[in-house]
Scaffold this motif. Structure first.
Motif, PDB file in Angstrom:
ATOM      1  N   PHE A 208       0.824  -1.220   0.000  1.00 24.33           N
ATOM      2  CA  PHE A 208       0.000   0.000   0.000  1.00 24.33           C
ATOM      3  C   PHE A 208       0.859   1.273   0.000  1.00 24.33           C
ATOM      4  O   PHE A 208       0.832   2.067  -0.949  1.00 24.33           O
ATOM      5  CB  PHE A 208      -0.927  -0.066   1.221  1.00 24.33           C
ATOM      6  CG  PHE A 208      -1.708   1.183   1.521  1.00 24.33           C
ATOM      7  CD1 PHE A 208      -2.359   1.897   0.524  1.00 24.33           C
ATOM      8  CD2 PHE A 208      -1.816   1.638   2.842  1.00 24.33           C
ATOM      9  CE1 PHE A 208      -3.096   3.044   0.827  1.00 24.33           C
ATOM     10  CE2 PHE A 208      -2.558   2.772   3.150  1.00 24.33           C
ATOM     11  CZ  PHE A 208      -3.183   3.475   2.142  1.00 24.33           C
ATOM     12  N   ILE A 209       1.660   1.453   1.024  1.00 30.02           N
ATOM     13  CA  ILE A 209       2.420   2.708   1.132  1.00 30.02           C
ATOM     14  C   ILE A 209       3.581   2.687   0.140  1.00 30.02           C
ATOM     15  O   ILE A 209       3.899   3.707  -0.489  1.00 30.02           O
ATOM     16  CB  ILE A 209       2.909   2.931   2.587  1.00 30.02           C
ATOM     17  CG1 ILE A 209       1.702   2.908   3.541  1.00 30.02           C
ATOM     18  CG2 ILE A 209       3.660   4.263   2.704  1.00 30.02           C
ATOM     19  CD1 ILE A 209       2.074   2.839   5.010  1.00 30.02           C
TER      20      ILE A 209
ATOM     21  N   ASP B 197      10.088  -7.634  -2.970  1.00 33.98           N
ATOM     22  CA  ASP B 197       8.835  -7.965  -2.288  1.00 33.98           C
ATOM     23  C   ASP B 197       8.549  -9.437  -2.529  1.00 33.98           C
ATOM     24  O   ASP B 197       8.796  -9.933  -3.638  1.00 33.98           O
ATOM     25  CB  ASP B 197       7.690  -7.088  -2.857  1.00 33.98           C
ATOM     26  CG  ASP B 197       6.532  -6.955  -1.890  1.00 33.98           C
ATOM     27  OD1 ASP B 197       6.011  -7.997  -1.463  1.00 33.98           O
ATOM     28  OD2 ASP B 197       6.158  -5.816  -1.557  1.00 33.98           O
TER      29      ASP B 197
ATOM     30  N   CYS C 132       3.643 -11.348  -0.233  1.00 36.78           N
ATOM     31  CA  CYS C 132       2.822 -12.092   0.738  1.00 36.78           C
ATOM     32  C   CYS C 132       1.583 -11.294   1.129  1.00 36.78           C
ATOM     33  O   CYS C 132       0.614 -11.848   1.618  1.00 36.78           O
ATOM     34  CB  CYS C 132       3.635 -12.491   1.967  1.00 36.78           C
ATOM     35  SG  CYS C 132       4.135 -11.092   3.000  1.00 36.78           S
ATOM     36  N   ASN C 133       1.625  -9.975   0.930  1.00 38.83           N
ATOM     37  CA  ASN C 133       0.426  -9.173   1.246  1.00 38.83           C
ATOM     38  C   ASN C 133       0.195  -8.131   0.161  1.00 38.83           C
ATOM     39  O   ASN C 133      -0.256  -7.030   0.439  1.00 38.83           O
ATOM     40  CB  ASN C 133       0.601  -8.493   2.617  1.00 38.83           C
ATOM     41  CG  ASN C 133      -0.712  -7.959   3.154  1.00 38.83           C
ATOM     42  OD1 ASN C 133      -1.761  -8.596   3.002  1.00 38.83           O
ATOM     43  ND2 ASN C 133      -0.682  -6.781   3.744  1.00 38.83           N
ATOM     44  N   SER C 134       0.542  -8.478  -1.067  1.00 37.74           N
ATOM     45  CA  SER C 134       0.393  -7.479  -2.135  1.00 37.74           C
ATOM     46  C   SER C 134       0.336  -8.196  -3.473  1.00 37.74           C
ATOM     47  O   SER C 134       0.464  -9.417  -3.536  1.00 37.74           O
ATOM     48  CB  SER C 134       1.566  -6.502  -2.109  1.00 37.74           C
ATOM     49  OG  SER C 134       2.782  -7.213  -2.145  1.00 37.74           O
TER      50      SER C 134
ATOM     51  N   MET D  84      12.796 -11.674   1.874  1.00 37.56           N
ATOM     52  CA  MET D  84      13.987 -11.064   2.488  1.00 37.56           C
ATOM     53  C   MET D  84      14.546 -11.886   3.652  1.00 37.56           C
ATOM     54  O   MET D  84      15.643 -11.614   4.124  1.00 37.56           O
ATOM     55  CB  MET D  84      13.664  -9.650   2.969  1.00 37.56           C
ATOM     56  CG  MET D  84      13.319  -8.723   1.823  1.00 37.56           C
ATOM     57  SD  MET D  84      12.801  -7.136   2.428  1.00 37.56           S
ATOM     58  CE  MET D  84      14.281  -6.579   3.245  1.00 37.56           C
TER      59      MET D  84
ATOM     60  N   PHE E 216      10.066  -0.778   3.715  1.00 36.30           N
ATOM     61  CA  PHE E 216       8.642  -0.935   4.076  1.00 36.30           C
ATOM     62  C   PHE E 216       8.294  -2.374   4.463  1.00 36.30           C
ATOM     63  O   PHE E 216       7.278  -2.601   5.116  1.00 36.30           O
ATOM     64  CB  PHE E 216       7.743  -0.615   2.864  1.00 36.30           C
ATOM     65  CG  PHE E 216       7.730   0.805   2.422  1.00 36.30           C
ATOM     66  CD1 PHE E 216       7.055   1.778   3.145  1.00 36.30           C
ATOM     67  CD2 PHE E 216       8.366   1.183   1.245  1.00 36.30           C
ATOM     68  CE1 PHE E 216       7.025   3.092   2.710  1.00 36.30           C
ATOM     69  CE2 PHE E 216       8.342   2.503   0.805  1.00 36.30           C
ATOM     70  CZ  PHE E 216       7.671   3.458   1.539  1.00 36.30           C
TER      71      PHE E 216
ATOM     72  N   LYS F  63       2.030  -6.695   9.117  1.00 39.62           N
ATOM     73  CA  LYS F  63       1.522  -5.533   9.856  1.00 39.62           C
ATOM     74  C   LYS F  63       0.161  -5.718  10.529  1.00 39.62           C
ATOM     75  O   LYS F  63      -0.416  -4.735  10.996  1.00 39.62           O
ATOM     76  CB  LYS F  63       1.439  -4.343   8.897  1.00 39.62           C
ATOM     77  CG  LYS F  63       0.449  -4.549   7.770  1.00 39.62           C
ATOM     78  CD  LYS F  63       0.002  -3.258   7.103  1.00 39.62           C
ATOM     79  CE  LYS F  63      -1.042  -3.513   6.067  1.00 39.62           C
ATOM     80  NZ  LYS F  63      -1.548  -2.343   5.390  1.00 39.62           N
TER      81      LYS F  63
ATOM     82  N   ASN G 287       9.875 -12.726  10.698  1.00 44.16           N
ATOM     83  CA  ASN G 287       9.777 -12.023   9.414  1.00 44.16           C
ATOM     84  C   ASN G 287      10.280 -10.581   9.527  1.00 44.16           C
ATOM     85  O   ASN G 287      11.118 -10.142   8.745  1.00 44.16           O
ATOM     86  CB  ASN G 287       8.330 -12.035   8.923  1.00 44.16           C
ATOM     87  CG  ASN G 287       8.212 -11.525   7.490  1.00 44.16           C
ATOM     88  OD1 ASN G 287       8.583 -12.201   6.544  1.00 44.16           O
ATOM     89  ND2 ASN G 287       7.743 -10.292   7.330  1.00 44.16           N
TER      90      ASN G 287
ATOM     91  N   TYR H 254       3.271  -7.161  16.878  1.00 46.37           N
ATOM     92  CA  TYR H 254       3.592  -6.307  15.720  1.00 46.37           C
ATOM     93  C   TYR H 254       4.283  -5.020  16.191  1.00 46.37           C
ATOM     94  O   TYR H 254       5.339  -4.632  15.701  1.00 46.37           O
ATOM     95  CB  TYR H 254       2.318  -5.965  14.924  1.00 46.37           C
ATOM     96  CG  TYR H 254       2.512  -4.776  14.016  1.00 46.37           C
ATOM     97  CD1 TYR H 254       3.277  -4.894  12.863  1.00 46.37           C
ATOM     98  CD2 TYR H 254       1.988  -3.513  14.344  1.00 46.37           C
ATOM     99  CE1 TYR H 254       3.508  -3.796  12.040  1.00 46.37           C
ATOM    100  CE2 TYR H 254       2.210  -2.416  13.531  1.00 46.37           C
ATOM    101  CZ  TYR H 254       2.965  -2.559  12.377  1.00 46.37           C
ATOM    102  OH  TYR H 254       3.198  -1.465  11.586  1.00 46.37           O
TER     103      TYR H 254
ATOM    104  N   LYS I  85       8.317  -3.246  15.716  1.00 46.30           N
ATOM    105  CA  LYS I  85       8.708  -1.890  15.289  1.00 46.30           C
ATOM    106  C   LYS I  85       9.645  -1.264  16.333  1.00 46.30           C
ATOM    107  O   LYS I  85      10.662  -0.658  16.002  1.00 46.30           O
ATOM    108  CB  LYS I  85       7.468  -1.000  15.109  1.00 46.30           C
ATOM    109  CG  LYS I  85       6.584  -1.405  13.948  1.00 46.30           C
ATOM    110  CD  LYS I  85       7.263  -1.169  12.618  1.00 46.30           C
ATOM    111  CE  LYS I  85       6.478  -1.703  11.450  1.00 46.30           C
ATOM    112  NZ  LYS I  85       7.250  -1.835  10.218  1.00 46.30           N
TER     113      LYS I  85
END
Ligand code: NAD
Ligand code: WQD
Length: 355
Positions: free
Chosen positions: A13-14, A33, A36-38, A67, A91, A95, A110, A161, A165
């Motif tokens: 997204f971002i 990438d 996995c979520n895109s 990665m 990024f 999340k 991850n 999560y 961060k």
């Protein structure tokens, strides 16, 4: 060309909105990438937006790599060689707050594993500038608003999560320190995002959640488009003007632009910076404010029911965004109407996301 940027998680997204800004500014981009979520479609759409804007020559390379797989990640660096990337915007990560409590080890493996691999390889291939996607979640249960970069972090984080961060910020801090006063210092910019919403105004790219959205605005827009029956408002007994939770929603186009400011900041300031910036607007809106604004933008009634508080939620959270303005010259320009208009452009023309 101003140089080649390594963008991890750039299909998301971002990331996809940031790629748009980077290409527009003339950067070459290499995206890593594992999807996995895109979807790859997000980057095809970015190319299509560029064509709509008359830019036909863009340098955008996608490398589908997990990665956490060090060898596979090294192929990316080998392809461009030592000094091949001027900087990295990181990024990539998982999340989903709720999921992170069900499979915490996956989140630690991850998010931390991919970052450690990335830092080792960046250092080896002499790419020593990184912008990291952090989150207001690191402030935990802060109660003094607005939140500045000096507001304490770490205490009151309620999920795995958020802890990834917080830990990655710590890793970057330690690593940065170890390189100060060496021949190869690092520059690190940590960006703490508040609540990113909206989409590119073309409606061609946007947020594409898997399954029922966890976040407010994707859920609200799916109700508006008829994919979901009603929104559950998580509590209306908070100490806020209308009792519902207040957050600092920021247009993803503004947020994405903040990354360009960050890489330009790193390129022009001392070579051994460690900086932390909030990316928010400084304004707080309640859940019901957001529902009303989205009703106006979409022309649809948005049904909602008041439910229980969601565990781990706080009443109010908004940024003091002055530091990013003073140091990097960045500030959010778009308001609530823009966020809802552009989110609706995306949702109404892609009711099922990229599928
Ligand atoms: P996103 O899920 O759309 O993008 C993340 C990307 O990372 C995805 O494309 C995914 O496929 C990729 N990825 C994950 N693990 C990977 C791995 N091991 N190897 C390669 N690629 C991998 O999420 P987003 O909303 O674009 O968020 C981007 C970053 O910003 C994330 O780090 C997120 O935690 C952070 N952030 C997001 C928000 C938000 O509300 N969206 C708020 C604060 C911080
Ligand atoms: C916003 C408001 C909810 C859904 C989360 C992460 C944070 C960051 C951004 C990544 C709250 C209410 C929500 C719904 C509702 N992500 N709500 N009904 O919780 O501020 O932040 O996303 O870093 O880490 O925690 O955002 O969009 O989930 O919620 O009433 O179906 O909407 O209670 O007040 P949040 P959100």
């Amino acid at each position: 060309m101003p140089g080649r940027v390594l963008v991890t998680g750039g299909a998301g997204f971002i990331g996809s909105h940031t790629i748009y800004h980077l290409l527009k500014a003339g950067y070459s981009c290499t995206v890593v990438d594992n999807l996995c979520n895109s979807s790859l479609k997000s980057l095809d759409r970015v190319r299509s937006i560029m064509e709509d804007e008359g830019v036909t020559e863009v340098d955008l390379d996608l490398m589908e790599v997990d990665m956490c797989d060090t060898k596979a990640l090294e192929t990316v660096f080998e392809k461009y060689g030592v000094g091949g990337f001027t900087c990295c915007i990181h990024f990539a990560g998982l999340k989903a707050v709720g999921e992170s409590m069900k499979v915490p080890l996956l989140y630690y493996q991850n998010n931390l594993g991919s970052t450690l691999n990335l830092l080792e390889l960046m250092d080896k291939y002499d790419c020593r500038r990184i912008v990291f996607s952090s989150s207001a979640t690191v402030y935990g249960a802060a109660t003094t608003m607005p939140i500045t970069e000096d507001t304490p972090t770490g205490a009151g984080i309620t999920n795995a999560y958020g802890r990834t961060k917080y830990m990655i910020e710590g890793i970057l801090g330690d690593f940065h320190k170890s390189k100060v006063d060496t021949e190869k210092p690092w520059s690190v910019v940590i960006l703490r995002y508040f609540n990113p919403v909206g989409a590119h105004p073309s409606g061609k790219i946007g947020e594409n959640p898997n399954g029922p959205p966890n976040n407010l605005m994707p859920y609200v827009s799916q109700v508006a488009v008829g994919r979901r029956e009603f929104l559950t408002v998580f509590g209306n007994d908070y100490d806020t003007p209308d009792g519902t939770g207040v957050r600092d929603y920021i247009h993803v186009m503004d947020l994405a632009e903040g990354h360009l400011s960050a890489i330009e900041h790193m390129a022009t300031k001392a070579t051994d910076q460690y900086k932390v910036f909030n990316l928010g607007t400084g304004n707080g809106y309640s859940v019901l404010d957001m529902v009303k604004a989205m009703e106006k933008a979409s022309g649809k009634e948005i049904a909602y029911k008041i439910g229980e508080r969601r565990p781990g939620d706080i009443a109010t959270c908004y940024a003091d965004a002055k530091a990013a303005k003073e140091d990097m010259g960045w500030e959010a320009k778009l308001g609530l109407e823009d966020m809802c208009r552009d989110l609706w452009a995306w949702q109404s023309s892609n009711p099922n996301g990229f599928e």
